[in-house]
Design a protein around this motif. Sequence first.
Motif, PDB file in Angstrom:
ATOM      1  N   HIS A  59     -10.004   3.177 -27.298  1.00 15.81           N
ATOM      2  CA  HIS A  59      -9.656   1.804 -27.677  1.00 15.81           C
ATOM      3  C   HIS A  59      -9.723   0.849 -26.497  1.00 15.81           C
ATOM      4  O   HIS A  59      -9.090  -0.207 -26.503  1.00 15.81           O
ATOM      5  CB  HIS A  59      -8.250   1.750 -28.308  1.00 15.81           C
ATOM      6  CG  HIS A  59      -8.143   2.565 -29.560  1.00 15.81           C
ATOM      7  ND1 HIS A  59      -8.807   2.259 -30.722  1.00 15.81           N
ATOM      8  CD2 HIS A  59      -7.454   3.713 -29.813  1.00 15.81           C
ATOM      9  CE1 HIS A  59      -8.539   3.154 -31.653  1.00 15.81           C
ATOM     10  NE2 HIS A  59      -7.724   4.054 -31.130  1.00 15.81           N
TER      11      HIS A  59
ATOM     12  N   HIS B 222     -10.408   7.973 -29.949  1.00 12.95           N
ATOM     13  CA  HIS B 222     -11.086   6.842 -29.321  1.00 12.95           C
ATOM     14  C   HIS B 222     -10.163   6.205 -28.289  1.00 12.95           C
ATOM     15  O   HIS B 222      -8.976   5.995 -28.541  1.00 12.95           O
ATOM     16  CB  HIS B 222     -11.479   5.803 -30.373  1.00 12.95           C
ATOM     17  CG  HIS B 222     -12.515   4.844 -29.900  1.00 12.95           C
ATOM     18  ND1 HIS B 222     -12.219   3.765 -29.099  1.00 12.95           N
ATOM     19  CD2 HIS B 222     -13.862   4.805 -30.113  1.00 12.95           C
ATOM     20  CE1 HIS B 222     -13.328   3.099 -28.844  1.00 12.95           C
ATOM     21  NE2 HIS B 222     -14.343   3.708 -29.456  1.00 12.95           N
TER      22      HIS B 222
ATOM     23  N   GLY C  14     -20.684   3.922 -29.645  1.00 16.51           N
ATOM     24  CA  GLY C  14     -19.303   3.980 -30.104  1.00 16.51           C
ATOM     25  C   GLY C  14     -18.299   3.423 -29.126  1.00 16.51           C
ATOM     26  O   GLY C  14     -17.122   3.242 -29.481  1.00 16.51           O
TER      27      GLY C  14
END
Length: 714
Positions: free
Chosen positions: A26, A24, A139
């Motif tokens: 972030h 990810h 997401g």
Amino acid sequence: MMRVSRDGGRSYPKRWRQRVTHAHPHQPATISVYHPEHGTGCMLVLDFDVSKARESRAGDAAAQVRADAADCAALIARCGGRVIADVAPLGGRHLYMLWQTPQPWHELYLLARALQRRYPRTLDVTPHSTPHGQIRPPGARYKSLHGHSPGFQELTMPLEEALAALAHPNDADVWARLHEELAAELAHAAPVLAVPTVETFSSPPEVLHDPADQRRDEAGDPWLPRANGPTPLPADLAEIAVTGRYDATRYNAGTATAGHAARQAVVSSLAARGWRLSEVRRRIYDGSWPGLAQLYARYGPRHRDRALARDWRKAIAYVQRKESIRGSDTRGSNSHPAVAAEGDVLSGSLPWPLQVGCAESRSVLCRSASTDFFHHLGPYQRIRVWWNAVLLAEHDPARRARWGRASTSIRLVLRALGAAAQMSGLMAVEFGVRSLSLMTGLHYDTVAQILTILREEEDAFIERLETRRGERGDLYLLQIPDAYRQLALWQRWRAGTIHALHPVFRLLGGGTTALVYECLTSAPTSRNDLIRMAALSPSTVSEALAALLQYGLAERTSEGWVRGPEDLDILADFLGATLQVQALCETYRAHRAKWRALLASWRLTVDDIVQQNPGDGPIPIEPSWSERSTPVQHPTGAQPEPASQDDDLQRVADAEVPVWLDDHLGADTLPRRIPARDPVWEEIWGTEVEAGRNPLRVLRRPRRPGTRADGPSP
């Protein structure tokens, strides 16, 4: 690919693109709605925005968004389609509708506009309004508010259903049923795009009665109708329009604006073949020509159509100018015949070489140019053709890749060779490495290495004809590589002299600053054009412009960059560059004086040695320049002991052969001149000549010691 935002979600620039991985990011991130190169997409994104609902003064904005998103998902389900749904922390919702077959971005945008008419209070079509549209996927971290992110985009459906929708995209039947459902909305949304239909274009063009007038089509755009209607593009230009691939060497494309010449060639050919701008625009928008759309992708959504219209006007003006001079005699009866766009040789003539922007005219000129045409040119004209080839090579990505990090130094040396050729009026240049060093700002050892690179590369620009020429430098012949020969012949010769590096640029950034200054004129030039013309990176051009601006050599206007009023010679005197070059000249004069003294010391002949009295020993000399040995001293009045013939031959065979003797090994006669500063060989020479023997016939050839890359001549 995804774009990561480094400023908390305020912007998602292209320079922060990276591949989608399992890790990810972030940080707030988006994905592309369309393919960045082809202008097509496999996803219909429906963005139900809370802020738009608030602007429409809905009572409960989040509830209105939730209701519209649910109703839209139900509509798609009635058509047999599947969607992936998510929700943002502030209540905004996304619906993702995947397709089996990529669709042109214009068609997806049209469908999104139709759905917007169904849900005008909440649906935002911004992600589909440009081929570079972006969307936050499920997401992804939401943008920062008041210094921190409130959360992530979360699915509003089970993960298994989302994966099933991802694995089984919607087919053509769903596409057709959805269009039937939205037929009324599509009819109202189509005129908003202002894209002409095929029927509009296929109407028979009217005849152009007055060639001097600029005809316009129904949309008011310039148009050059043809009697038999528009004709298709040739195969090479059609490939560019579809795939976007082109030969960079043919179209002289630069670094930052790669493809500008190729797309202009396509547009010019379309204008000459009777096409309308509206049809060209339609082909770009509907995905028929994704390659041409890719060549215009460097412009923003608001400026893309404006750039196409600007290129179209340039193409119309160019074609009209070409047609107006057909059949006219501009250089007398002995000039080369003009070539029409259709490939026919006309009765009139045009200036030769002729600079042509249209691809088909380029190919016709290259085919019509005689292979012996170059041999009828004078020396200065040949130098101009060679200089054209150098400029083509500087914009050839393959050639620059072979040059590597030495590219700037190579370009400076090529300019120095061209300037030297213009000074002498010959294609053969015999300037030494120190003279070229003064003309390039490089060390003479670096110049020697660059000359080695240039003469050893395939399809080279120079050929070394002679070396070891005493006081003269190596003789080089300027030659035109086969890869650029035809293009260099028909391109217009650049006016003026070929300039070597001015001394002031030794203190202002070196060669890159000089290359940027070379592209500046009194006419305004944009930074992007300077990047393309100088064939340098954007950061390098920016640094060079900053240095030129600081010292008054460049000025920035509202329309672009122009040359400044400062004089180069005056600035060189002020900065001390002139004194620096004068000091180098004095140093190089001292080097040449030593070199001439060394050459003079080599003029001792064999006859001079034979006339010496063997009893007096060797001639008194200075220590050996090679410092390999010292002369043998005999006591006054003493005679050397006679050596046997076997001992003499063994002594000759064991001695190290100097470089100057390498070319005479195995010869039947002695060389006429030998160095006078090699005591070992003077003694050997005197003994062997006195005995009537030839020492060259017993020598074994040793490994030749390494020499400088460009020979010993300064």
